[in-house]
Design a protein around this motif. Sequence first.
Motif, mmCIF file in Angstrom:
data_model
loop_
_atom_site.group_PDB
_atom_site.id
_atom_site.type_symbol
_atom_site.label_atom_id
_atom_site.label_comp_id
_atom_site.label_asym_id
_atom_site.label_seq_id
_atom_site.Cartn_x
_atom_site.Cartn_y
_atom_site.Cartn_z
ATOM 1 N N ARG A 97 -2.111 1.190 -2.773
ATOM 2 C CA ARG A 97 -3.505 1.465 -2.399
ATOM 3 C C ARG A 97 -3.662 2.883 -1.875
ATOM 4 O O ARG A 97 -4.719 3.495 -2.000
ATOM 5 C CB ARG A 97 -3.954 0.478 -1.308
ATOM 6 C CG ARG A 97 -4.202 -0.931 -1.803
ATOM 7 C CD ARG A 97 -4.720 -1.802 -0.665
ATOM 8 N NE ARG A 97 -5.062 -3.149 -1.125
ATOM 9 C CZ ARG A 97 -4.207 -4.147 -1.216
ATOM 10 N NH1 ARG A 97 -2.939 -3.941 -0.887
ATOM 11 N NH2 ARG A 97 -4.584 -5.334 -1.627
ATOM 12 N N ASN A 98 -2.600 3.406 -1.281
ATOM 13 C CA ASN A 98 -2.685 4.715 -0.625
ATOM 14 C C ASN A 98 -2.178 5.859 -1.487
ATOM 15 O O ASN A 98 -1.948 6.957 -0.984
ATOM 16 C CB ASN A 98 -1.897 4.677 0.690
ATOM 17 C CG ASN A 98 -2.369 3.571 1.613
ATOM 18 O OD1 ASN A 98 -3.567 3.299 1.682
ATOM 19 N ND2 ASN A 98 -1.458 2.918 2.306
ATOM 20 N N GLY A 104 0.793 -1.222 0.000
ATOM 21 C CA GLY A 104 0.000 0.000 0.000
ATOM 22 C C GLY A 104 0.817 1.258 0.000
ATOM 23 O O GLY A 104 0.369 2.311 -0.433
#
Length: 232
Positions: free
Chosen positions: A220-221, A186
């Motif tokens: 993801r971030n 992420g």
Amino acid sequence: MKRGLSEDDGKPHHLGHRQRLKDRFREGGADALPDYELLELILFNAIPRQDVKALAKALIARFGSFTEAVSASPERLKEVGASEPVITQLKIVHAAGLRLIKGEIRQRPLLSSWSAVLDYCRAAMAFAEREQFRILFLDKKNGLIADEVQGEGTVDHTPVYPREVIKRALELAASAIILVHNHPSGDPTPSSADIDMTRRLIEAGDKLSIKVHDHIIIGRNGHASFRSLKLI
């Protein structure tokens, strides 16, 4: 009244729910529906004669959002109780979304449609469970020649061989490339190995006049751009 039947027409309650949901979608579009109801619309085709609300809510609870649910691997979808028809339907939606975004970046030079490039890379790779190394091959006008996944590795490593990357660029008559890979953790922060590999690719490309425009890490971030970070 039998359980599961509506009071007015004697039909199973979920049939009336399906029609109401379709009507709301037609009138207000996707923004009128929460993620689980949008998933329900997709599941209607895979499960034609059952209530699908519970499964849709279970998918959102497990994966967190509509995007993550349709991006999840078949193995993880099965853990939530998704059948083969459900998995196929979700993967069709994911593939269709990628095709739409990819169509946008094919129509104009990539460097002038950067937000679309990032949207495509995020949709393609942000939720993958293993690292993937993707290359966008560009022509002299920075148009997209090809988009290829060169390798898939473990949760935190993908082997990359600069010689093979440059060889493929020459085969496609590419003048430039954009490197893309994902961090399943992420966090898109470049590692020292990422930086070293990028430098070796730049050096190999310079010898044959193949420019590395950028190296994008997708998580993801968010994402990280080597050019923005002044690492290129």
